[in-house]
Write a protein that holds these residues in place. Structure first.
Motif, short mmCIF file in Angstrom:
data_model
loop_
_atom_site.label_atom_id
_atom_site.label_comp_id
_atom_site.label_asym_id
_atom_site.label_seq_id
_atom_site.Cartn_x
_atom_site.Cartn_y
_atom_site.Cartn_z
N PRO A 264 0.83 -1.21 0.00
CA PRO A 264 0.00 0.00 0.00
C PRO A 264 0.86 1.26 0.00
N TRP A 265 0.21 2.40 -0.22
CA TRP A 265 0.94 3.65 -0.40
C TRP A 265 0.86 4.57 0.81
N HIS A 266 0.32 4.11 1.90
CA HIS A 266 0.08 5.02 3.04
C HIS A 266 1.38 5.54 3.65
N THR A 267 2.50 4.83 3.44
CA THR A 267 3.77 5.31 3.98
C THR A 267 4.29 6.53 3.22
N ALA A 268 3.77 6.74 2.02
CA ALA A 268 4.21 7.87 1.20
C ALA A 268 3.18 8.98 1.15
N ASP A 269 1.91 8.67 1.44
CA ASP A 269 0.85 9.68 1.31
C ASP A 269 -0.27 9.32 2.28
N ALA A 270 -0.58 10.24 3.20
CA ALA A 270 -1.60 9.99 4.22
C ALA A 270 -2.99 9.80 3.64
N ARG A 271 -3.22 10.20 2.39
CA ARG A 271 -4.52 9.97 1.76
C ARG A 271 -4.89 8.49 1.78
N PHE A 272 -3.87 7.63 1.78
CA PHE A 272 -4.10 6.20 1.67
C PHE A 272 -3.95 5.48 3.01
N ASP A 273 -3.85 6.25 4.09
CA ASP A 273 -3.77 5.66 5.43
C ASP A 273 -5.19 5.56 5.99
N ALA A 275 -6.34 4.87 8.73
CA ALA A 275 -6.56 5.40 10.07
C ALA A 275 -6.47 6.92 10.12
N ASP A 276 -6.13 7.54 8.99
CA ASP A 276 -5.97 9.00 8.95
C ASP A 276 -7.32 9.66 8.68
N GLU A 277 -7.57 10.77 9.36
CA GLU A 277 -8.85 11.47 9.17
C GLU A 277 -9.02 11.99 7.75
N GLY A 278 -7.91 12.20 7.05
CA GLY A 278 -8.00 12.71 5.68
C GLY A 278 -8.15 11.65 4.61
N ALA A 279 -8.14 10.39 5.00
CA ALA A 279 -8.30 9.31 4.02
C ALA A 279 -9.70 9.32 3.44
N ARG A 280 -9.81 9.18 2.14
CA ARG A 280 -11.12 9.18 1.49
C ARG A 280 -11.24 7.99 0.53
N PRO A 281 -11.34 6.78 1.05
CA PRO A 281 -11.47 5.62 0.15
C PRO A 281 -12.73 5.69 -0.70
N GLU A 282 -13.76 6.44 -0.24
CA GLU A 282 -14.99 6.54 -1.03
C GLU A 282 -14.80 7.41 -2.28
N ASP A 283 -13.65 8.04 -2.43
CA ASP A 283 -13.36 8.79 -3.66
C ASP A 283 -12.86 7.88 -4.77
N GLN A 284 -12.63 6.61 -4.46
CA GLN A 284 -12.06 5.68 -5.44
C GLN A 284 -13.03 4.52 -5.69
N GLY A 285 -12.92 3.96 -6.89
CA GLY A 285 -13.78 2.84 -7.26
C GLY A 285 -14.92 3.23 -8.17
N TRP A 286 -14.74 4.33 -8.91
CA TRP A 286 -15.79 4.84 -9.80
C TRP A 286 -15.42 4.65 -11.26
N ILE A 287 -16.33 4.97 -12.15
CA ILE A 287 -16.03 5.09 -13.57
C ILE A 287 -15.77 6.57 -13.86
N THR A 288 -14.61 6.84 -14.47
CA THR A 288 -14.15 8.20 -14.72
C THR A 288 -14.32 8.55 -16.19
N GLU A 289 -14.81 9.77 -16.45
CA GLU A 289 -14.93 10.26 -17.83
C GLU A 289 -13.75 11.17 -18.12
N LEU A 290 -13.12 10.94 -19.28
CA LEU A 290 -11.95 11.71 -19.69
C LEU A 290 -12.13 12.16 -21.13
N ASP A 291 -11.75 13.41 -21.42
CA ASP A 291 -11.73 13.91 -22.80
C ASP A 291 -10.28 13.92 -23.28
N PRO A 292 -9.84 12.91 -24.02
CA PRO A 292 -8.43 12.84 -24.44
C PRO A 292 -8.02 13.96 -25.38
N GLN A 293 -9.01 14.57 -26.07
CA GLN A 293 -8.67 15.62 -27.02
C GLN A 293 -8.63 17.00 -26.39
#
Length: 629
Positions: A264-273, A275-293
């Motif tokens: 895991p990446w929590h040792t490099a970025d608290a977003r992925f910890d 136990a950290d109050e700033g972690a937001r796992p609910e921000d991940q696991g979606w379908i993302t729309e991107l405009d490549p052009q």
């Protein structure tokens, strides 16, 4: 590799260049995506088709035309194998430069393969999805998703940061030279999407900004020209060293743990910890729309499409409404369908996004070949405040638990979905497994609902019980595409390991599906390393390395077109509109296998040295171009 500019082109190196005669009357230019694309009768003569069984009954045998090429046999060689008359060229490897200033790839810089800053200007690793978006004749954008990062062969303190930069998305301009060879080109469109890229969340669970697209795999193209990108195993990035962290019901159901997947990446970025109050796992696991052009565009996570570990993001249009099929790509998970509330043109004309306004449903398979779409709508069925659901956003964030509650049918690792361009039939790759629900309550709810609906928990045995070798299921929508639900009729199209398949069409572990313009179904396989070329299993031994095969949807005949190097999966596939070139992703060559051993940081080439050969420092994922020789 580091000398690209707007007009410069890097010449791709040939991996194999076998040349043979193509039968008279077959256009070399359209051979990949038209009727000439498939050797369905590998003997070269017409013959009766084999029809696989399913709830809908067997198909009537149909004569199969003589093939324009001879299917390739199974192989365990450490190379990409294609039929005589075709060649494969390496186009985009992990670490190839995307900008003029990008440093050359360093396989062991800082003990982490390449520093993270350099990786953000280089092609990512673990190629999965691929889409070719044409710009002008002979030019286009290649969009690649990078599902994961280098594993045990990369170590050191910089490994988490490298992983955050190596996974994600690559947008790269490509160019066809006069000799037909495709190569990367410098362009203002070239960009990387990583774990640090700013994103926006929209829809019922949106209204905020975040960072990162994690573990992307499948792709899909919308009718308005943007790209959908499916986040898959995002839980792997999260972990914690805190002994006080405890998993709640949602964390258990979504597979979050203190150890992640071991890196895991929590040792490099608290977003992925966790136990950290700033972690937001609910921000991940979606379908993302991107405009490549639009290189300045911000990726948008469309929350109306549900949060889970997506194995598909397949887009189609029915009666003006946009329809998105997706799967939850773990054993015992589900098939989903999203339908826009109104025709997409109407919504866009009114300033509303078709991917923000619609209904997500989950599939219930019945034993008699029938099926139903069960809406995941707050206030309906068990999804009420009295049962602990707060609102529609809560239903979408906890879509797995919502699907459990309504009694959806567990499947044995559902992965990619493809829609036939002519008939509208929908095909699903089921990799294989036990289809065991993730928890007892999940199983009990599903069984009760199935008994009440269409024949019991064993009802969907043929769809869910794909066994060790997987299968491809197909269905026809019979109840329209109403946003509030609907019905479908399904059957088993092909079964992995079926003894009735020819040796040159035998497969296991179907994972990716893609249709050419002629309606032929391309099937990529992803047999895991512990089973790949397993000499103790007859089927795995016979199929050899993972492969790309082609199936005739009328006759169920299958032929092997490409074989991957050792340890690799064949992931996404796409093609130029004229059918001159096929783009195929070769993912994680050299991964840990039972047959060839375990790569290590000291010896990353224990299993494979593809694509750079014996002089390579390590194997690399890459996109190859396959075209007539």
């Amino acid at each position: 590799m580091g000398q690209l500019n707007e007009d410069a082109v890097r010449t791709a190196g040939a991996v194999s260049g076998a040349v043979a005669n193509v039968p008279a009357g077959v256009s070399r230019r359209t051979i990949l995506t038209t009727t000439a694309a498939v050797a369905l009768s590998v003997t070269g003569t017409a013959g009766p088709a084999h029809a696989a069984s399913g709830p809908g009954g067997a198909a009537t045998p149909v004569p199969v035309p003589s093939p324009p090429f001879r299917a390739v046999g199974a192989s365990t060689a450490d190379r990409v194998t294609v039929p005589s008359g075709f060649r494969s060229d390496v186009l985009a490897r992990w670490g190839d430069a995307l900008t003029r200033s990008a440093p050359a790839w360093q396989p062991d810089a800082g003990g982490a393969g390449a520093v993270a800053d350099a990786q953000t200007a280089q092609v990512g690793s673990h190629h999965h999805g691929v889409e070719f978006l044409p710009l002008t004749d002979g030019k286009g954008l290649l969009v690649l998703t990078h599902e994961a990062a280098p594993g045990i062969t990369v170590s050191g303190a910089g490994a988490p940061r490298l992983a955050m930069a190596a996974q994600g998305v690559t947008v790269a301009a490509v160019h066809r030279a006069a000799d037909g060879t495709w190569a990367l080109a410098g362009s203002r469109f070239n960009r990387r999407i990583t774990a640090d890229t700013p994103v926006r969340l929209s829809g019922p669970a949106g209204g905020r900004e975040a960072r990162g697209v994690l573990a992307p795999g499948a792709t899909g193209v919308t009718p308005w020209g943007t790209l959908l990108i499916a986040e898959e195993n995002a839980n792997a990035a999260f972990g914690t060293d805190s002994p006080d962290w405890r998993r709640d019901e949602t964390a258990v159901r979504y597979g979050f743990s203190a150890s992640g997947f071991g890196a895991p990446w929590h040792t490099a970025d608290a977003r992925f910890d966790l136990a950290d109050e700033g972690a937001r796992p609910e921000d991940q696991g979606w379908i993302t729309e991107l405009d490549p052009q639009d290189p300045a565009s911000v990726p948008v996570k469309r929350t109306a499409l549900g949060r889970f570990w997506h194995g598909a993001a397949t887009v189609t249009e029915v009666n003006g409404r946009v329809v998105v099929y997706s799967t939850d790509a773990e054993d015992g998970e589900y098939l989903y369908r999203y339908v826009s509330a109104r025709p997409w043109r109407t919504l866009r004309a009114q300033g509303e996004d078709p991917l923000d306004h619609g209904t997500l449903s989950v599939a219930l398979f019945g034993a008699n070949g029938s099926g139903r779409w069960l809406p995941l709508v707050f206030g309906s069925g068990p999804l009420t405040a009295g049962n602990g659901w707060r609102d529609q956003a809560d239903v979408l964030v906890r879509a797995r638990l919502a699907a459990d509650a309504v009694g959806a049918t567990p499947l044995a690792r559902p992965e990619r979905v493809a829609v036939h361009p002519g008939t509208g039939e929908v095909y699903l790759a089921v990799v294989g497994g036990t289809a065991t629900p993730a928890c007892t309550g999940h199983a009990e709810q599903g069984q009760e609902h199935q008994r009440a609906g269409s024949g019991g928990a064993a009802a969907a045995g043929q769809a869910t019980g794909a066994g060790r070798y997987g299968r491809v299921v197909r269905w026809t929508e019979t109840g329209g595409t109403r946003s509030e639900g609907g019905t479908f009729a399904w059957e088993v199209f092909l079964s992995g390991g079926d003894p009735a398949l020819t040796p040159d069409g035998l497969f296991a572990g179907p994972k990716n599906l893609w249709f050419g313009t002629d309606g032929r179904l391309w099937i990529s396989t992803g047999v895991p390393g512990h089973s790949l070329a397993d000499g103790d299993d007859t089927v795995f031994a016979e199929v050899g390395n993972n492969a790309l095969l082609v199936a005739d949807t009328r006759t169920r005949e299958v032929a092997r077109f490409l074989v991957a190097p050792r340890g690799a999966e064949v992931a996404g596939a796409s093609a130029t509109p004229d059918g001159d070139a096929l783009f195929v992703n070769i993912q994680h060559p050299g991964q840990r296998t039972r047959a060839w051993g375990i790569p290590t940081a000291a010896d990353p080439r224990a299993v494979s040295s593809w694509p750079d050969g014996e002089a390579a420092a390590r194997p690399r994922s890459a996109t190859v171009t396959v075209r007539p020789a």
